[in-house]
Write a protein that holds these residues in place. Structure first.
Motif, PDB file in Angstrom:
ATOM      1  N   LEU A 142       0.828  -1.212   0.000  1.00 45.37           N
ATOM      2  CA  LEU A 142       0.000   0.000   0.000  1.00 45.37           C
ATOM      3  C   LEU A 142       0.863   1.264   0.000  1.00 45.37           C
ATOM      4  CD1 LEU A 142      -2.810  -1.052   2.462  1.00 45.37           C
ATOM      5  CD2 LEU A 142      -3.065  -0.502   0.058  1.00 45.37           C
ATOM      6  N   SER A 143       1.996   1.218   0.741  1.00 41.83           N
ATOM      7  CA  SER A 143       2.843   2.410   0.760  1.00 41.83           C
ATOM      8  C   SER A 143       3.454   2.652  -0.612  1.00 41.83           C
ATOM      9  CB  SER A 143       3.934   2.261   1.822  1.00 41.83           C
ATOM     10  OG  SER A 143       4.893   1.339   1.402  1.00 41.83           O
ATOM     11  N   ILE A 144       3.758   1.558  -1.334  1.00 44.17           N
ATOM     12  CA  ILE A 144       4.334   1.719  -2.664  1.00 44.17           C
ATOM     13  C   ILE A 144       3.288   2.197  -3.658  1.00 44.17           C
ATOM     14  CG2 ILE A 144       5.245   0.381  -4.599  1.00 44.17           C
ATOM     15  CD1 ILE A 144       7.254   1.235  -2.624  1.00 44.17           C
ATOM     16  N   VAL A 145       2.033   1.752  -3.471  1.00 40.87           N
ATOM     17  CA  VAL A 145       0.980   2.199  -4.385  1.00 40.87           C
ATOM     18  C   VAL A 145       0.870   3.728  -4.344  1.00 40.87           C
ATOM     19  CG1 VAL A 145      -1.501   2.180  -4.796  1.00 40.87           C
ATOM     20  CG2 VAL A 145      -0.318   0.060  -4.361  1.00 40.87           C
ATOM     21  N   ALA A 146       1.002   4.295  -3.133  1.00 46.63           N
ATOM     22  CA  ALA A 146       0.943   5.754  -3.017  1.00 46.63           C
ATOM     23  C   ALA A 146       2.082   6.397  -3.809  1.00 46.63           C
ATOM     24  CB  ALA A 146       1.014   6.168  -1.550  1.00 46.63           C
ATOM     25  N   LEU A 147       3.270   5.779  -3.730  1.00 45.96           N
ATOM     26  CA  LEU A 147       4.418   6.314  -4.468  1.00 45.96           C
ATOM     27  C   LEU A 147       4.186   6.209  -5.974  1.00 45.96           C
ATOM     28  CD1 LEU A 147       7.413   7.297  -4.078  1.00 45.96           C
ATOM     29  CD2 LEU A 147       8.031   4.965  -4.622  1.00 45.96           C
ATOM     30  N   VAL A 148       3.644   5.052  -6.385  1.00 45.82           N
ATOM     31  CA  VAL A 148       3.398   4.822  -7.813  1.00 45.82           C
ATOM     32  C   VAL A 148       2.354   5.811  -8.331  1.00 45.82           C
ATOM     33  CG1 VAL A 148       2.406   3.154  -9.422  1.00 45.82           C
ATOM     34  CG2 VAL A 148       4.121   2.431  -7.789  1.00 45.82           C
ATOM     35  N   LEU A 149       1.382   6.114  -7.469  1.00 47.10           N
ATOM     36  CA  LEU A 149       0.342   7.081  -7.830  1.00 47.10           C
ATOM     37  C   LEU A 149       0.980   8.428  -8.182  1.00 47.10           C
ATOM     38  CD1 LEU A 149      -2.710   6.646  -7.741  1.00 47.10           C
ATOM     39  CD2 LEU A 149      -2.735   7.873  -5.604  1.00 47.10           C
TER      40      LEU A 149
END
Lengths: 353, 167
Positions: free
Chosen positions: A167-174
Protein backbone atom coordinates in the motif's frame (compact mmCIF):
# COMPACT_ATOMS: atom_id res chain seq x y z
CA UNK A 1 24.87 -12.41 -33.43
CA UNK A 2 23.35 -8.93 -33.21
CA UNK A 3 20.91 -10.03 -30.52
CA UNK A 4 23.76 -11.62 -28.59
CA UNK A 5 25.68 -8.33 -28.62
CA UNK A 6 22.57 -6.52 -27.46
CA UNK A 7 22.19 -8.94 -24.58
CA UNK A 8 25.87 -8.87 -23.66
CA UNK A 9 25.77 -5.75 -21.41
CA UNK A 10 22.84 -7.23 -19.50
CA UNK A 11 24.65 -10.52 -18.98
CA UNK A 12 27.86 -8.79 -17.86
CA UNK A 13 25.90 -6.56 -15.48
CA UNK A 14 24.10 -9.58 -14.03
CA UNK A 15 27.41 -11.39 -13.41
CA UNK A 16 29.04 -8.32 -11.82
CA UNK A 17 25.91 -7.70 -9.75
CA UNK A 18 25.92 -11.30 -8.58
CA UNK A 19 29.54 -11.08 -7.45
CA UNK A 20 29.10 -7.68 -5.82
CA UNK A 21 25.95 -8.80 -4.01
CA UNK A 22 27.70 -11.83 -2.57
CA UNK A 23 30.75 -9.80 -1.61
CA UNK A 24 28.67 -7.15 0.14
CA UNK A 25 26.63 -9.79 1.93
CA UNK A 26 29.88 -11.46 3.02
CA UNK A 27 31.24 -8.24 4.42
CA UNK A 28 27.88 -7.34 5.96
CA UNK A 29 28.50 -10.13 8.46
CA UNK A 30 31.83 -8.51 9.30
CA UNK A 31 30.21 -5.09 9.36
CA UNK A 32 27.46 -6.28 11.63
CA UNK A 33 29.95 -7.61 14.16
CA UNK A 34 32.05 -4.47 13.99
CA UNK A 35 28.99 -2.21 14.36
CA UNK A 36 27.73 -4.34 17.26
CA UNK A 37 31.14 -4.08 18.88
CA UNK A 38 31.22 -0.33 18.35
CA UNK A 39 27.77 0.14 19.87
CA UNK A 40 28.61 -2.08 22.82
CA UNK A 41 32.01 -0.52 23.39
CA UNK A 42 33.98 -3.59 22.36
CA UNK A 43 36.62 -4.16 19.67
CA UNK A 44 34.96 -6.88 17.62
CA UNK A 45 36.69 -9.39 15.34
CA UNK A 46 40.37 -8.44 15.06
CA UNK A 47 42.33 -11.71 14.82
CA UNK A 48 41.98 -12.89 11.20
CA UNK A 49 43.98 -10.52 9.02
CA UNK A 50 44.42 -6.79 9.54
CA UNK A 51 41.47 -5.38 11.54
CA UNK A 52 39.90 -8.83 11.30
CA UNK A 53 39.16 -8.27 7.61
CA UNK A 54 39.53 -11.96 6.76
CA UNK A 55 36.97 -12.95 9.38
CA UNK A 56 34.11 -13.53 6.86
CA UNK A 57 36.28 -16.00 4.95
CA UNK A 58 37.18 -17.81 8.15
CA UNK A 59 33.46 -18.02 8.93
CA UNK A 60 32.81 -19.31 5.42
CA UNK A 61 35.40 -22.05 5.77
CA UNK A 62 33.88 -22.97 9.11
CA UNK A 63 30.40 -23.18 7.58
CA UNK A 64 31.59 -25.32 4.67
CA UNK A 65 33.60 -27.78 6.71
CA UNK A 66 31.06 -28.37 9.45
CA UNK A 67 29.31 -31.71 9.55
CA UNK A 68 26.12 -31.74 7.56
CA UNK A 69 23.23 -33.21 9.50
CA UNK A 70 19.87 -34.05 8.00
CA UNK A 71 17.43 -35.31 10.62
CA UNK A 72 16.17 -38.86 10.03
CA UNK A 73 12.52 -37.85 10.19
CA UNK A 74 12.99 -34.84 7.93
CA UNK A 75 11.76 -34.75 4.37
CA UNK A 76 15.15 -34.78 2.66
CA UNK A 77 14.28 -33.14 -0.65
CA UNK A 78 12.27 -30.31 0.88
CA UNK A 79 14.85 -29.92 3.63
CA UNK A 80 17.43 -29.02 0.99
CA UNK A 81 14.95 -27.08 -1.14
CA UNK A 82 14.11 -24.62 1.68
CA UNK A 83 17.46 -22.79 1.94
CA UNK A 84 17.90 -22.99 -1.84
CA UNK A 85 14.63 -21.11 -2.41
CA UNK A 86 15.63 -18.52 0.19
CA UNK A 87 18.95 -17.96 -1.56
CA UNK A 88 17.62 -17.92 -5.15
CA UNK A 89 14.79 -15.52 -4.34
CA UNK A 90 16.98 -12.95 -2.65
CA UNK A 91 19.49 -13.04 -5.52
CA UNK A 92 16.75 -12.57 -8.14
CA UNK A 93 15.59 -9.15 -6.99
CA UNK A 94 18.62 -7.13 -7.99
CA UNK A 95 18.03 -7.69 -11.71
CA UNK A 96 15.55 -4.83 -12.06
CA UNK A 97 17.42 -2.30 -9.92
CA UNK A 98 19.12 0.59 -11.72
CA UNK A 99 22.71 0.66 -10.49
CA UNK A 100 23.70 3.69 -12.52
CA UNK A 101 22.87 5.95 -15.46
CA UNK A 102 24.16 5.88 -19.01
CA UNK A 103 27.62 4.55 -19.71
CA UNK A 104 29.34 4.74 -23.10
CA UNK A 105 31.98 2.10 -23.71
CA UNK A 106 33.43 0.97 -27.07
CA UNK A 107 31.00 3.23 -28.91
CA UNK A 108 27.94 1.66 -27.36
CA UNK A 109 25.67 3.34 -24.85
CA UNK A 110 23.87 1.32 -22.25
CA UNK A 111 22.29 1.68 -18.85
CA UNK A 112 23.85 0.14 -15.77
CA UNK A 113 20.78 -1.97 -15.26
CA UNK A 114 20.30 -5.58 -16.26
CA UNK A 115 16.66 -5.33 -17.33
CA UNK A 116 14.38 -2.32 -17.28
CA UNK A 117 11.04 -3.98 -16.67
CA UNK A 118 8.06 -1.68 -17.11
CA UNK A 119 6.67 -3.40 -14.00
CA UNK A 120 9.90 -3.57 -12.01
CA UNK A 121 8.33 -2.67 -8.66
CA UNK A 122 5.75 -5.39 -9.10
CA UNK A 123 8.50 -7.86 -9.97
CA UNK A 124 10.23 -7.12 -6.68
CA UNK A 125 6.95 -7.79 -4.90
CA UNK A 126 6.45 -11.06 -6.70
CA UNK A 127 9.92 -12.26 -5.70
CA UNK A 128 9.42 -11.13 -2.09
CA UNK A 129 6.08 -12.90 -1.87
CA UNK A 130 7.59 -16.10 -3.23
CA UNK A 131 10.55 -15.99 -0.86
CA UNK A 132 8.20 -16.86 2.03
CA UNK A 133 8.34 -20.45 0.80
CA UNK A 134 12.01 -20.73 1.73
CA UNK A 135 11.11 -20.25 5.38
CA UNK A 136 7.89 -22.26 5.29
CA UNK A 137 9.25 -25.29 3.46
CA UNK A 138 12.44 -25.35 5.53
CA UNK A 139 10.54 -25.15 8.79
CA UNK A 140 8.03 -27.80 7.84
CA UNK A 141 10.51 -30.24 6.33
CA UNK A 142 12.60 -30.23 9.54
CA UNK A 143 9.76 -32.17 11.19
CA UNK A 144 10.29 -30.35 14.46
CA UNK A 145 7.69 -28.48 16.47
CA UNK A 146 9.85 -25.43 17.09
CA UNK A 147 10.92 -25.22 13.50
CA UNK A 148 7.29 -25.35 12.38
CA UNK A 149 6.29 -22.68 14.91
CA UNK A 150 9.17 -20.50 13.77
CA UNK A 151 8.23 -21.01 10.13
CA UNK A 152 4.60 -20.12 10.77
CA UNK A 153 5.56 -17.05 12.77
CA UNK A 154 7.98 -15.95 10.10
CA UNK A 155 5.65 -16.40 7.18
CA UNK A 156 2.65 -14.82 8.87
CA UNK A 157 4.85 -11.85 9.75
CA UNK A 158 6.08 -11.52 6.18
CA UNK A 159 2.57 -11.81 4.72
CA UNK A 160 1.17 -9.25 7.18
CA UNK A 161 3.82 -6.67 6.47
CA UNK A 162 3.73 -7.26 2.72
CA UNK A 163 0.26 -5.65 2.72
CA UNK A 164 1.28 -2.32 4.19
CA UNK A 165 4.47 -2.39 2.12
CA UNK A 166 2.39 -2.76 -1.03
CA UNK A 167 0.00 0.00 0.00
CA UNK A 168 2.84 2.41 0.76
CA UNK A 169 4.33 1.72 -2.66
CA UNK A 170 0.98 2.20 -4.38
CA UNK A 171 0.94 5.75 -3.02
CA UNK A 172 4.42 6.31 -4.47
CA UNK A 173 3.40 4.82 -7.81
CA UNK A 174 0.34 7.08 -7.83
CA UNK A 175 2.67 10.08 -7.66
CA UNK A 176 5.31 8.92 -10.11
CA UNK A 177 2.88 7.28 -12.50
CA UNK A 178 5.20 4.40 -13.35
CA UNK A 179 6.33 1.03 -12.03
CA UNK A 180 9.71 1.12 -13.73
CA UNK A 181 12.65 1.64 -11.38
CA UNK A 182 14.66 3.63 -13.94
CA UNK A 183 11.75 5.96 -14.54
CA UNK A 184 11.22 6.50 -10.79
CA UNK A 185 14.92 7.24 -10.24
CA UNK A 186 15.09 9.59 -13.23
CA UNK A 187 12.13 11.57 -11.90
CA UNK A 188 14.12 12.31 -8.75
CA UNK A 189 16.83 14.05 -10.74
CA UNK A 190 17.74 17.57 -9.68
CA UNK A 191 18.82 17.87 -6.08
CA UNK A 192 17.78 16.53 -2.71
CA UNK A 193 14.50 18.47 -2.84
CA UNK A 194 13.26 16.19 -5.59
CA UNK A 195 13.90 12.96 -3.70
CA UNK A 196 10.79 11.04 -2.86
CA UNK A 197 11.32 10.77 0.88
CA UNK A 198 10.52 14.48 1.15
CA UNK A 199 7.42 14.20 -1.01
CA UNK A 200 6.26 10.94 0.57
CA UNK A 201 7.51 10.89 4.16
CA UNK A 202 4.72 8.62 5.35
CA UNK A 203 5.25 6.13 2.54
CA UNK A 204 8.95 6.08 3.29
CA UNK A 205 8.39 5.45 6.99
CA UNK A 206 5.94 2.60 6.39
CA UNK A 207 8.17 1.07 3.74
CA UNK A 208 11.19 1.23 6.03
CA UNK A 209 9.37 -0.49 8.89
CA UNK A 210 8.03 -3.15 6.55
CA UNK A 211 11.49 -3.71 5.09
CA UNK A 212 12.73 -4.52 8.58
CA UNK A 213 9.90 -6.99 9.01
CA UNK A 214 10.42 -8.55 5.58
CA UNK A 215 14.11 -9.14 6.25
CA UNK A 216 13.33 -10.72 9.63
CA UNK A 217 15.64 -8.19 11.16
CA UNK A 218 15.48 -7.00 14.72
CA UNK A 219 13.17 -5.63 16.18
CA UNK A 220 11.06 -7.99 14.08
CA UNK A 221 13.30 -11.07 14.24
CA UNK A 222 10.61 -13.22 15.81
CA UNK A 223 11.12 -16.22 13.50
CA UNK A 224 14.44 -16.85 15.19
CA UNK A 225 13.56 -15.66 18.67
CA UNK A 226 16.06 -17.70 20.68
CA UNK A 227 14.37 -17.45 24.06
CA UNK A 228 11.08 -18.87 22.84
CA UNK A 229 11.76 -21.01 19.82
CA UNK A 230 15.31 -22.36 20.20
CA UNK A 231 16.55 -21.32 16.75
CA UNK A 232 13.31 -20.68 14.89
CA UNK A 233 12.75 -22.25 11.49
CA UNK A 234 16.42 -23.16 11.05
CA UNK A 235 16.82 -25.05 14.35
CA UNK A 236 17.62 -28.31 12.54
CA UNK A 237 19.91 -26.79 9.96
CA UNK A 238 23.65 -27.04 10.11
CA UNK A 239 26.65 -26.39 7.89
CA UNK A 240 26.17 -24.54 4.59
CA UNK A 241 22.40 -24.94 4.58
CA UNK A 242 22.25 -22.82 7.72
CA UNK A 243 24.80 -20.59 6.00
CA UNK A 244 22.37 -20.11 3.09
CA UNK A 245 19.61 -18.97 5.42
CA UNK A 246 21.87 -16.54 7.28
CA UNK A 247 23.42 -15.35 4.05
CA UNK A 248 20.06 -14.75 2.40
CA UNK A 249 19.16 -12.51 5.34
CA UNK A 250 22.20 -10.34 4.64
CA UNK A 251 21.51 -10.28 0.90
CA UNK A 252 17.92 -9.29 1.65
CA UNK A 253 19.25 -6.47 3.79
CA UNK A 254 21.44 -5.25 0.95
CA UNK A 255 18.66 -5.50 -1.62
CA UNK A 256 16.15 -3.76 0.67
CA UNK A 257 18.63 -0.95 1.21
CA UNK A 258 19.07 -0.71 -2.56
CA UNK A 259 15.31 -0.62 -3.14
CA UNK A 260 14.80 2.03 -0.44
CA UNK A 261 17.61 4.16 -1.88
CA UNK A 262 16.22 3.83 -5.41
CA UNK A 263 12.61 4.54 -4.53
CA UNK A 264 12.99 7.24 -1.90
CA UNK A 265 16.55 8.59 -1.97
CA UNK A 266 17.09 9.25 -5.64
CA UNK A 267 19.06 6.11 -6.49
CA UNK A 268 22.14 7.14 -8.44
CA UNK A 269 21.22 10.83 -8.37
CA UNK A 270 23.41 13.04 -6.23
CA UNK A 271 23.52 16.77 -5.45
CA UNK A 272 25.58 18.68 -8.01
CA UNK A 273 24.99 16.16 -10.79
CA UNK A 274 24.29 18.77 -13.47
CA UNK A 275 27.23 20.86 -12.33
CA UNK A 276 29.57 17.89 -12.68
CA UNK A 277 28.21 17.17 -16.15
CA UNK A 278 28.79 20.78 -17.22
CA UNK A 279 32.34 20.97 -15.89
CA UNK A 280 33.56 17.57 -17.08
CA UNK A 281 31.35 17.13 -20.20
CA UNK A 282 31.56 13.41 -19.63
CA UNK A 283 28.49 11.34 -18.96
CA UNK A 284 30.71 8.40 -17.98
CA UNK A 285 32.27 10.24 -15.03
CA UNK A 286 28.85 11.40 -13.84
CA UNK A 287 27.55 7.84 -14.08
CA UNK A 288 30.46 6.39 -12.15
CA UNK A 289 30.14 9.02 -9.40
CA UNK A 290 26.42 8.22 -9.40
CA UNK A 291 27.14 4.54 -8.84
CA UNK A 292 29.37 5.57 -5.93
CA UNK A 293 26.63 7.80 -4.52
CA UNK A 294 24.12 4.96 -4.82
CA UNK A 295 26.38 2.60 -2.94
CA UNK A 296 27.03 5.19 -0.21
CA UNK A 297 23.25 5.40 0.28
CA UNK A 298 22.97 1.62 0.32
CA UNK A 299 25.78 1.29 2.87
CA UNK A 300 24.13 3.90 5.04
CA UNK A 301 20.91 1.89 5.10
CA UNK A 302 22.77 -1.34 5.83
CA UNK A 303 24.39 0.48 8.74
CA UNK A 304 20.95 1.73 9.75
CA UNK A 305 19.65 -1.85 9.84
CA UNK A 306 22.50 -2.81 12.17
CA UNK A 307 22.15 0.31 14.27
CA UNK A 308 18.47 -0.37 14.92
CA UNK A 309 19.24 -3.97 15.88
CA UNK A 310 21.21 -2.80 18.91
CA UNK A 311 18.85 0.04 19.77
CA UNK A 312 15.31 -1.29 19.82
CA UNK A 313 14.34 -4.44 21.75
CA UNK A 314 12.40 -7.21 20.08
CA UNK A 315 8.62 -6.92 19.81
CA UNK A 316 6.30 -9.43 21.40
CA UNK A 317 4.33 -11.42 18.84
CA UNK A 318 0.94 -9.80 19.53
CA UNK A 319 2.57 -6.37 19.49
CA UNK A 320 4.04 -7.19 16.09
CA UNK A 321 0.67 -8.20 14.68
CA UNK A 322 -1.08 -5.20 16.25
CA UNK A 323 1.49 -2.84 14.76
CA UNK A 324 1.15 -4.43 11.34
CA UNK A 325 -2.59 -4.78 11.07
CA UNK A 326 -3.97 -2.02 13.30
CA UNK A 327 -1.44 0.76 12.82
CA UNK A 328 0.51 0.39 9.61
CA UNK A 329 -2.28 -0.72 7.27
CA UNK A 330 -4.74 2.07 8.28
CA UNK A 331 -1.86 4.54 8.10
CA UNK A 332 -0.92 3.29 4.64
CA UNK A 333 -4.55 3.48 3.51
CA UNK A 334 -4.82 7.04 4.80
CA UNK A 335 -1.59 7.91 3.01
CA UNK A 336 -2.94 6.39 -0.21
CA UNK A 337 -6.22 8.33 0.03
CA UNK A 338 -4.39 11.56 0.82
CA UNK A 339 -2.05 11.01 -2.14
CA UNK A 340 -5.01 10.37 -4.43
CA UNK A 341 -6.62 13.66 -3.41
CA UNK A 342 -3.34 15.57 -3.79
CA UNK A 343 -2.76 14.09 -7.23
CA UNK A 344 -6.28 14.98 -8.33
CA UNK A 345 -5.86 18.57 -7.15
CA UNK A 346 -2.50 18.72 -8.89
CA UNK A 347 -3.97 17.52 -12.17
CA UNK A 348 -7.08 19.64 -11.56
CA UNK A 349 -9.60 16.86 -11.88
CA UNK A 350 -11.23 17.56 -8.54
CA UNK A 351 -14.28 19.86 -8.27
CA UNK A 352 -14.24 20.33 -12.03
CA UNK A 353 -11.44 22.90 -12.07
CA UNK B 1 10.80 -21.41 -30.95
CA UNK B 2 7.70 -19.95 -29.26
CA UNK B 3 5.68 -23.01 -30.16
CA UNK B 4 8.21 -25.40 -28.64
CA UNK B 5 8.33 -23.30 -25.45
CA UNK B 6 4.55 -23.42 -25.37
CA UNK B 7 4.44 -27.20 -25.76
CA UNK B 8 7.10 -27.65 -23.10
CA UNK B 9 5.27 -25.34 -20.66
CA UNK B 10 1.95 -27.00 -21.42
CA UNK B 11 3.45 -30.43 -20.77
CA UNK B 12 5.04 -29.27 -17.51
CA UNK B 13 1.88 -27.60 -16.25
CA UNK B 14 -0.26 -30.65 -17.02
CA UNK B 15 2.33 -32.89 -15.37
CA UNK B 16 2.37 -30.78 -12.18
CA UNK B 17 -1.43 -30.54 -12.16
CA UNK B 18 -1.53 -34.32 -12.42
CA UNK B 19 0.92 -34.63 -9.55
CA UNK B 20 -1.34 -32.41 -7.40
CA UNK B 21 -4.03 -35.06 -7.64
CA UNK B 22 -1.75 -38.07 -7.36
CA UNK B 23 0.42 -37.01 -4.38
CA UNK B 24 -0.43 -38.78 -1.15
CA UNK B 25 0.95 -36.01 1.08
CA UNK B 26 -1.25 -32.87 1.12
CA UNK B 27 1.77 -30.60 1.55
CA UNK B 28 3.32 -32.06 -1.60
CA UNK B 29 0.02 -31.48 -3.41
CA UNK B 30 0.09 -27.82 -2.43
CA UNK B 31 3.71 -27.46 -3.53
CA UNK B 32 2.88 -29.01 -6.93
CA UNK B 33 -0.05 -26.64 -7.22
CA UNK B 34 2.34 -23.71 -6.64
CA UNK B 35 4.56 -25.02 -9.44
CA UNK B 36 1.48 -25.29 -11.66
CA UNK B 37 0.72 -21.63 -11.01
CA UNK B 38 4.26 -20.73 -12.01
CA UNK B 39 3.92 -22.55 -15.32
CA UNK B 40 0.61 -20.78 -15.93
CA UNK B 41 2.38 -17.47 -15.28
CA UNK B 42 4.83 -18.62 -17.95
CA UNK B 43 1.92 -19.05 -20.36
CA UNK B 44 0.83 -15.48 -19.64
CA UNK B 45 4.35 -14.30 -20.41
CA UNK B 46 4.20 -16.11 -23.74
CA UNK B 47 1.01 -14.18 -24.48
CA UNK B 48 2.94 -10.93 -23.74
CA UNK B 49 0.83 -10.29 -20.64
CA UNK B 50 3.61 -9.36 -18.20
CA UNK B 51 1.31 -7.65 -15.74
CA UNK B 52 -1.07 -10.57 -15.56
CA UNK B 53 1.83 -13.01 -15.11
CA UNK B 54 3.32 -11.11 -12.18
CA UNK B 55 -0.04 -10.45 -10.52
CA UNK B 56 -0.83 -14.13 -10.92
CA UNK B 57 2.39 -15.00 -9.07
CA UNK B 58 1.83 -12.36 -6.36
CA UNK B 59 -1.79 -13.29 -5.73
CA UNK B 60 -1.90 -17.04 -6.26
CA UNK B 61 1.61 -18.29 -5.52
CA UNK B 62 2.48 -15.55 -3.05
CA UNK B 63 -0.71 -15.12 -1.05
CA UNK B 64 -3.40 -17.73 -1.56
CA UNK B 65 -1.15 -20.77 -1.65
CA UNK B 66 0.78 -19.55 1.38
CA UNK B 67 -2.49 -19.58 3.32
CA UNK B 68 -3.29 -23.06 1.97
CA UNK B 69 0.11 -24.28 3.07
CA UNK B 70 -0.41 -22.63 6.44
CA UNK B 71 -3.64 -24.43 7.14
CA UNK B 72 -2.35 -27.78 5.96
CA UNK B 73 0.87 -27.48 7.95
CA UNK B 74 -1.04 -26.50 11.09
CA UNK B 75 -3.49 -29.37 10.72
CA UNK B 76 -0.49 -31.62 10.14
CA UNK B 77 -2.37 -34.15 8.06
CA UNK B 78 -0.58 -37.46 7.96
CA UNK B 79 -1.21 -40.37 5.67
CA UNK B 80 -2.32 -42.61 8.52
CA UNK B 81 -4.46 -39.95 10.19
CA UNK B 82 -6.36 -39.13 7.02
CA UNK B 83 -9.83 -40.64 6.71
CA UNK B 84 -9.57 -43.66 4.43
CA UNK B 85 -11.35 -43.27 1.14
CA UNK B 86 -13.86 -46.04 0.75
CA UNK B 87 -14.40 -47.79 -2.55
CA UNK B 88 -17.76 -46.08 -2.86
CA UNK B 89 -16.05 -42.67 -2.67
CA UNK B 90 -13.50 -43.66 -5.29
CA UNK B 91 -16.25 -44.98 -7.55
CA UNK B 92 -18.32 -41.81 -7.18
CA UNK B 93 -15.26 -39.66 -7.82
CA UNK B 94 -14.33 -41.60 -10.93
CA UNK B 95 -17.86 -41.29 -12.36
CA UNK B 96 -18.12 -37.56 -11.60
CA UNK B 97 -14.69 -36.77 -13.02
CA UNK B 98 -15.19 -39.06 -16.00
CA UNK B 99 -18.50 -37.46 -16.98
CA UNK B 100 -16.92 -34.00 -16.79
CA UNK B 101 -14.13 -35.20 -19.07
CA UNK B 102 -16.71 -36.69 -21.47
CA UNK B 103 -18.57 -33.38 -21.69
CA UNK B 104 -15.33 -31.43 -22.21
CA UNK B 105 -14.16 -33.78 -24.97
CA UNK B 106 -17.58 -33.64 -26.64
CA UNK B 107 -17.57 -29.83 -26.61
CA UNK B 108 -13.95 -29.27 -27.53
CA UNK B 109 -13.90 -31.78 -30.38
CA UNK B 110 -16.44 -29.65 -32.27
CA UNK B 111 -14.45 -26.40 -32.05
CA UNK B 112 -12.09 -25.21 -34.69
CA UNK B 113 -9.10 -22.98 -34.09
CA UNK B 114 -10.45 -19.48 -33.67
CA UNK B 115 -8.68 -16.51 -35.16
CA UNK B 116 -9.32 -13.00 -33.86
CA UNK B 117 -11.78 -11.21 -36.13
CA UNK B 118 -9.83 -7.95 -36.17
CA UNK B 119 -6.06 -7.70 -35.82
CA UNK B 120 -5.37 -8.43 -32.15
CA UNK B 121 -3.48 -5.84 -30.15
CA UNK B 122 -0.37 -7.67 -28.98
CA UNK B 123 0.59 -4.85 -26.63
CA UNK B 124 -2.62 -5.00 -24.61
CA UNK B 125 -0.99 -7.02 -21.82
CA UNK B 126 1.49 -4.27 -20.97
CA UNK B 127 0.51 -2.39 -17.85
CA UNK B 128 0.04 1.01 -19.50
CA UNK B 129 -2.41 -0.22 -22.13
CA UNK B 130 -4.17 -2.55 -19.73
CA UNK B 131 -4.67 0.24 -17.19
CA UNK B 132 -6.05 2.60 -19.83
CA UNK B 133 -8.54 0.02 -21.08
CA UNK B 134 -9.58 -1.00 -17.56
CA UNK B 135 -10.19 2.55 -16.38
CA UNK B 136 -11.95 3.86 -19.47
CA UNK B 137 -13.71 1.20 -21.49
CA UNK B 138 -14.35 -1.28 -18.69
CA UNK B 139 -14.58 1.13 -15.77
CA UNK B 140 -17.98 -0.06 -14.52
CA UNK B 141 -17.23 -3.82 -14.48
CA UNK B 142 -13.91 -3.04 -12.81
CA UNK B 143 -15.56 -1.03 -10.05
CA UNK B 144 -18.23 -3.69 -9.56
CA UNK B 145 -15.51 -6.33 -9.21
CA UNK B 146 -13.75 -4.23 -6.58
CA UNK B 147 -17.03 -3.85 -4.66
CA UNK B 148 -17.36 -7.65 -4.76
CA UNK B 149 -13.91 -7.91 -3.19
CA UNK B 150 -14.86 -5.39 -0.54
CA UNK B 151 -18.00 -7.34 0.31
CA UNK B 152 -16.00 -10.56 0.59
CA UNK B 153 -13.48 -8.82 2.83
CA UNK B 154 -16.16 -7.44 5.16
CA UNK B 155 -17.75 -10.88 5.26
CA UNK B 156 -14.45 -12.45 6.31
CA UNK B 157 -13.95 -9.85 9.03
CA UNK B 158 -17.47 -10.42 10.41
CA UNK B 159 -16.99 -14.21 10.38
CA UNK B 160 -13.67 -13.92 12.19
CA UNK B 161 -14.98 -11.44 14.74
CA UNK B 162 -15.99 -12.88 18.07
CA UNK B 163 -19.66 -12.54 18.87
CA UNK B 164 -19.88 -10.49 22.11
CA UNK B 165 -23.07 -12.30 23.16
CA UNK B 166 -21.74 -15.82 23.00
CA UNK B 167 -18.32 -15.39 24.59
Amino acid sequence: METLINFLPSIIIIIIMFAVTLLIALYSTYGERKVAAFLQDRIGPNRAGPWGLLQPFADGVKMFTKEEIIPVSANKFLFILGPSIAMVCCLMTGVVLPWGGELTLFGRTFYLQAVDLSIGVLYVFAVVSVSVYGIMIGGWASNNKWSLMGAIRGSSQIISYELSMGLSIVALVLMTGTLSFREIVNQQHGGILHWNFLMQPLSFLIFLICAFAECNRSPFDLPECETELVGGFHTEYSSMKLGFYLFSEYINMFISSAVISALFFGGFNFPGMDWLLETTHSQNIVTLVGVGAYFIKIFFFIFFFMWVRWTIPRFRYDQLMNLGWKSLIPLALFNLAAMAVIEMVKHQHLFGF
Amino acid sequence: MIASIFYFLAFVSIFFAFMVVVSKNPVHSVLYLILTFFTIAGHYLLLNAQFLALVHIVVYAGAIMVLFLFVIMLLNLNVDKEPVNTNLMKFAGAIAGGSLMLVLIAVLSKTSIMLPAHPANTQIGLIKNLGKVLYTEYNLPFEIASILFLVAMIGAVILAKKNPHTT
